[in-house]
Design a protein around this motif. Sequence first.
Motif, PDB file in Angstrom:
ATOM      1  N   ALA A   1     132.599  73.922  44.875  1.00  0.00           N
ATOM      2  CA  ALA A   1     131.645  74.887  45.424  1.00  0.00           C
ATOM      3  C   ALA A   1     130.278  74.746  44.755  1.00  0.00           C
ATOM      4  CB  ALA A   1     132.178  76.304  45.260  1.00  0.00           C
ATOM      5  N   GLY A   2     130.263  74.593  43.439  1.00  0.00           N
ATOM      6  CA  GLY A   2     128.990  74.391  42.746  1.00  0.00           C
ATOM      7  C   GLY A   2     128.303  73.100  43.165  1.00  0.00           C
ATOM      8  N   TRP A   3     129.099  72.039  43.371  1.00  0.00           N
ATOM      9  CA  TRP A   3     128.507  70.768  43.800  1.00  0.00           C
ATOM     10  C   TRP A   3     127.905  70.895  45.195  1.00  0.00           C
ATOM     11  CZ3 TRP A   3     129.562  67.351  47.827  1.00  0.00           C
ATOM     12  CH2 TRP A   3     128.929  66.120  47.745  1.00  0.00           C
ATOM     13  N   VAL A   4     128.568  71.615  46.080  1.00  0.00           N
ATOM     14  CA  VAL A   4     128.042  71.808  47.444  1.00  0.00           C
ATOM     15  C   VAL A   4     126.712  72.559  47.396  1.00  0.00           C
ATOM     16  CG1 VAL A   4     128.457  73.006  49.624  1.00  0.00           C
ATOM     17  CG2 VAL A   4     130.281  71.659  48.576  1.00  0.00           C
ATOM     18  N   VAL A   5     126.630  73.593  46.545  1.00  0.00           N
ATOM     19  CA  VAL A   5     125.371  74.339  46.435  1.00  0.00           C
ATOM     20  C   VAL A   5     124.269  73.442  45.877  1.00  0.00           C
ATOM     21  CG1 VAL A   5     124.248  76.265  45.254  1.00  0.00           C
ATOM     22  CG2 VAL A   5     126.522  76.566  46.225  1.00  0.00           C
ATOM     23  N   TRP A   6     124.590  72.666  44.851  1.00  0.00           N
ATOM     24  CA  TRP A   6     123.581  71.778  44.262  1.00  0.00           C
ATOM     25  C   TRP A   6     123.166  70.682  45.243  1.00  0.00           C
ATOM     26  CZ3 TRP A   6     123.870  66.504  43.057  1.00  0.00           C
ATOM     27  CH2 TRP A   6     122.802  66.012  42.296  1.00  0.00           C
ATOM     28  N   ARG A   7     124.144  70.193  46.032  1.00  0.00           N
ATOM     29  CA  ARG A   7     123.844  69.103  46.958  1.00  0.00           C
ATOM     30  C   ARG A   7     122.978  69.586  48.120  1.00  0.00           C
ATOM     31  NH1 ARG A   7     122.339  65.610  49.449  1.00  0.00           N
ATOM     32  NH2 ARG A   7     123.308  63.657  50.123  1.00  0.00           N
ATOM     33  N   ASN A   8     123.192  70.807  48.556  1.00  0.00           N
ATOM     34  CA  ASN A   8     122.446  71.331  49.705  1.00  0.00           C
ATOM     35  C   ASN A   8     121.162  72.050  49.315  1.00  0.00           C
ATOM     36  OD1 ASN A   8     124.328  70.394  51.575  1.00  0.00           O
ATOM     37  ND2 ASN A   8     125.585  72.224  51.386  1.00  0.00           N
ATOM     38  N   ALA A   9     120.828  72.083  48.047  1.00  0.00           N
ATOM     39  CA  ALA A   9     119.558  72.693  47.644  1.00  0.00           C
ATOM     40  C   ALA A   9     118.404  71.826  48.147  1.00  0.00           C
ATOM     41  CB  ALA A   9     119.498  72.830  46.126  1.00  0.00           C
ATOM     42  N   ALA A  10     117.450  72.461  48.776  1.00  0.00           N
ATOM     43  CA  ALA A  10     116.323  71.723  49.351  1.00  0.00           C
ATOM     44  C   ALA A  10     115.414  71.185  48.252  1.00  0.00           C
ATOM     45  CB  ALA A  10     115.532  72.632  50.286  1.00  0.00           C
ATOM     46  N   VAL A  11     114.959  69.959  48.438  1.00  0.00           N
ATOM     47  CA  VAL A  11     114.037  69.320  47.491  1.00  0.00           C
ATOM     48  C   VAL A  11     112.905  68.684  48.292  1.00  0.00           C
ATOM     49  CG1 VAL A  11     115.771  68.916  45.722  1.00  0.00           C
ATOM     50  CG2 VAL A  11     115.439  67.217  47.514  1.00  0.00           C
ATOM     51  N   GLY A  12     111.836  68.409  47.596  1.00  0.00           N
ATOM     52  CA  GLY A  12     110.731  67.717  48.249  1.00  0.00           C
ATOM     53  C   GLY A  12     111.086  66.272  48.573  1.00  0.00           C
ATOM     54  N   TRP A  13     110.413  65.707  49.516  1.00  0.00           N
ATOM     55  CA  TRP A  13     110.710  64.349  49.946  1.00  0.00           C
ATOM     56  C   TRP A  13     109.418  63.582  50.197  1.00  0.00           C
ATOM     57  CZ3 TRP A  13     108.536  63.890  54.750  1.00  0.00           C
ATOM     58  CH2 TRP A  13     108.394  65.073  55.493  1.00  0.00           C
ATOM     59  N   LYS A  14     109.558  62.238  50.203  1.00  0.00           N
ATOM     60  CA  LYS A  14     108.427  61.341  50.411  1.00  0.00           C
ATOM     61  C   LYS A  14     108.912  60.154  51.235  1.00  0.00           C
ATOM     62  CE  LYS A  14     104.962  58.570  47.968  1.00  0.00           C
ATOM     63  NZ  LYS A  14     104.449  58.159  46.623  1.00  0.00           N
ATOM     64  N   ALA A  15     108.300  59.959  52.398  1.00  0.00           N
ATOM     65  CA  ALA A  15     108.704  58.880  53.300  1.00  0.00           C
ATOM     66  C   ALA A  15     107.543  57.889  53.430  1.00  0.00           C
ATOM     67  CB  ALA A  15     109.071  59.444  54.667  1.00  0.00           C
ATOM     68  N   PRO A  16     107.704  56.653  52.965  1.00  0.00           N
ATOM     69  CA  PRO A  16     106.617  55.663  53.091  1.00  0.00           C
ATOM     70  C   PRO A  16     106.414  55.247  54.541  1.00  0.00           C
ATOM     71  CG  PRO A  16     108.581  54.630  52.189  1.00  0.00           C
ATOM     72  CD  PRO A  16     108.879  56.095  52.274  1.00  0.00           C
ATOM     73  N   LEU A  17     105.169  55.012  54.908  1.00  0.00           N
ATOM     74  CA  LEU A  17     104.800  54.603  56.259  1.00  0.00           C
ATOM     75  C   LEU A  17     104.248  53.182  56.229  1.00  0.00           C
ATOM     76  CD1 LEU A  17     102.967  57.833  57.500  1.00  0.00           C
ATOM     77  CD2 LEU A  17     105.323  57.156  57.971  1.00  0.00           C
ATOM     78  N   TYR A  18     104.660  52.380  57.216  1.00  0.00           N
ATOM     79  CA  TYR A  18     104.170  51.000  57.362  1.00  0.00           C
ATOM     80  C   TYR A  18     103.418  50.935  58.685  1.00  0.00           C
ATOM     81  CZ  TYR A  18     107.655  50.383  53.722  1.00  0.00           C
ATOM     82  OH  TYR A  18     108.376  50.500  52.563  1.00  0.00           O
ATOM     83  N   LEU A  19     102.087  51.063  58.571  1.00  0.00           N
ATOM     84  CA  LEU A  19     101.236  51.136  59.760  1.00  0.00           C
ATOM     85  C   LEU A  19     101.175  49.782  60.465  1.00  0.00           C
ATOM     86  CD1 LEU A  19      98.322  53.272  58.257  1.00  0.00           C
ATOM     87  CD2 LEU A  19     100.188  54.060  59.714  1.00  0.00           C
ATOM     88  N   GLN A  20     101.164  49.874  61.778  1.00  0.00           N
ATOM     89  CA  GLN A  20     101.103  48.680  62.618  1.00  0.00           C
ATOM     90  C   GLN A  20      99.660  48.511  63.135  1.00  0.00           C
ATOM     91  OE1 GLN A  20     103.900  46.754  62.978  1.00  0.00           O
ATOM     92  NE2 GLN A  20     104.883  48.260  61.614  1.00  0.00           N
ATOM     93  N   TYR A  21      99.134  47.288  63.012  1.00  0.00           N
ATOM     94  CA  TYR A  21      97.755  46.966  63.429  1.00  0.00           C
ATOM     95  C   TYR A  21      97.780  45.891  64.516  1.00  0.00           C
ATOM     96  CZ  TYR A  21      95.937  49.484  59.347  1.00  0.00           C
ATOM     97  OH  TYR A  21      95.608  50.434  58.412  1.00  0.00           O
ATOM     98  N   GLY A  22      96.661  45.873  65.268  1.00  0.00           N
ATOM     99  CA  GLY A  22      96.450  44.784  66.226  1.00  0.00           C
ATOM    100  C   GLY A  22      97.151  44.949  67.537  1.00  0.00           C
ATOM    101  N   ASP A  23      97.617  46.133  67.901  1.00  0.00           N
ATOM    102  CA  ASP A  23      98.285  46.343  69.187  1.00  0.00           C
ATOM    103  C   ASP A  23      97.370  46.998  70.214  1.00  0.00           C
ATOM    104  OD1 ASP A  23     100.554  45.271  68.098  1.00  0.00           O
ATOM    105  OD2 ASP A  23     101.452  47.212  67.589  1.00  0.00           O
ATOM    106  N   GLY A  24      96.073  47.041  69.928  1.00  0.00           N
ATOM    107  CA  GLY A  24      95.130  47.636  70.859  1.00  0.00           C
ATOM    108  C   GLY A  24      95.064  49.153  70.782  1.00  0.00           C
ATOM    109  N   VAL A  25      95.786  49.742  69.914  1.00  0.00           N
ATOM    110  CA  VAL A  25      95.779  51.192  69.699  1.00  0.00           C
ATOM    111  C   VAL A  25      95.530  51.438  68.225  1.00  0.00           C
ATOM    112  CG1 VAL A  25      97.318  51.697  71.647  1.00  0.00           C
ATOM    113  CG2 VAL A  25      98.294  51.166  69.403  1.00  0.00           C
ATOM    114  N   PRO A  26      95.197  52.675  67.842  1.00  0.00           N
ATOM    115  CA  PRO A  26      95.014  52.958  66.419  1.00  0.00           C
ATOM    116  C   PRO A  26      96.281  52.639  65.619  1.00  0.00           C
ATOM    117  CG  PRO A  26      94.133  54.749  67.739  1.00  0.00           C
ATOM    118  CD  PRO A  26      94.863  53.856  68.685  1.00  0.00           C
ATOM    119  N   PRO A  27      96.142  52.367  64.341  1.00  0.00           N
ATOM    120  CA  PRO A  27      97.320  52.071  63.514  1.00  0.00           C
ATOM    121  C   PRO A  27      98.358  53.196  63.615  1.00  0.00           C
ATOM    122  CG  PRO A  27      95.319  51.580  62.315  1.00  0.00           C
ATOM    123  CD  PRO A  27      94.898  52.282  63.560  1.00  0.00           C
ATOM    124  N   TYR A  28      99.610  52.830  63.748  1.00  0.00           N
ATOM    125  CA  TYR A  28     100.683  53.810  63.941  1.00  0.00           C
ATOM    126  C   TYR A  28     101.917  53.360  63.158  1.00  0.00           C
ATOM    127  CZ  TYR A  28     102.807  50.447  67.125  1.00  0.00           C
ATOM    128  OH  TYR A  28     103.369  49.314  67.653  1.00  0.00           O
TER     129      TYR A  28
END
Length: 338
Positions: free
Chosen positions: A55-82
């Motif tokens: 039960a304690g592990w479930v509470v610790w595992r489901n506690a919300a934390v901050g996150w960081k997702a790296p982005l790899y922008l795509q260029y040269g497709d005729g539209v702004p980088p996405y």
Amino acid sequence: MSDSKSTPLVQLPARLLSSALSAFFAFLRPYFPHILPLVVCLSLVPLLLLLSASAGWVVWRNAAVGWKAPLYLQYGDGVPPYAQMALPPLVSQQRYDVFLHLQVPNLEGTYALGNFMTTLTLSSRSNKTIASIRRPTIVTPPRVPFYSRAPSVIDVKVPLLTEFTPGARLVIANVEVGRRDNWKAVGSGEGREVSVISASLNGIVVHHGIRGLITRLPLLSALISSIIFLVITSLIVGVCVLPLMLRQAAPPYTEPEPHFAQVDIKPLPTISSSSSEDSEDVEEKPLVPARRSRPSSRTEIKIEDAPSTTLASSGSQTVRRRRSTLADSDLSSDSSES
């Protein structure tokens, strides 16, 4: 012959062991009703500890934390980088502040681009749009003290969502950076795109209510949850097993013996001779009934029996008076006169 003689010797330890076990169980048999509930409780202790830790592990595992997702922008497709990517697993009912972090080169051409747009679209795995937003951004030269050197990379933070609740655990993000006209009015009219060294989409947990306490102190929250779960399960097991222990410890019910009150029997008083003589005199005196009027010739004369009276002295036996014979003599005299 040697094999036949050695066989009983080999079986001897097994026989001794079985006899010892039978004697041990025979010794413990009277105590089984008292020991069995205790053994059950002790055997459940490791299970309760394991469930509490889970039960304690479930509470610790489901506690919300901050996150960081790296982005790899795509260029040269005729539209702004996405860029398009799946975010880390989120807590569906947790609030987040979402922003875009860019690292751009410290060049004059970057400052000459002016304003550009940042678009964020969040959708579920079933391609259902959860949120969509556009924010303007501009890169300005940083303030540098006179005694330090200007950095070669500038950090740009673009706030996008405030106190956002995703409502789903798995979310897909689509990010677009730049202008759709490609800055054709800049310089000689050639199209340009914003230069980005690195980009990432970040989420910061917003502390709110009980979830805020859990997100601030996840380890302590998990420990408290384990203790509470252990206490509750221990009480449940105690309520279920304790009556069995008390029932075995209670003495057998025996029906109480009837209690009779002792009565003092006093001897009856003796009857004196004078009282007995008076009673005999009373008994011998006949009761003379009143003379009836002469009935008609055809009327039958009914003679009732004299009532029997009971005379009893104090504590003496009852005496019945015999039927008087006076009624017969009166009847004969009446008949003679007629």
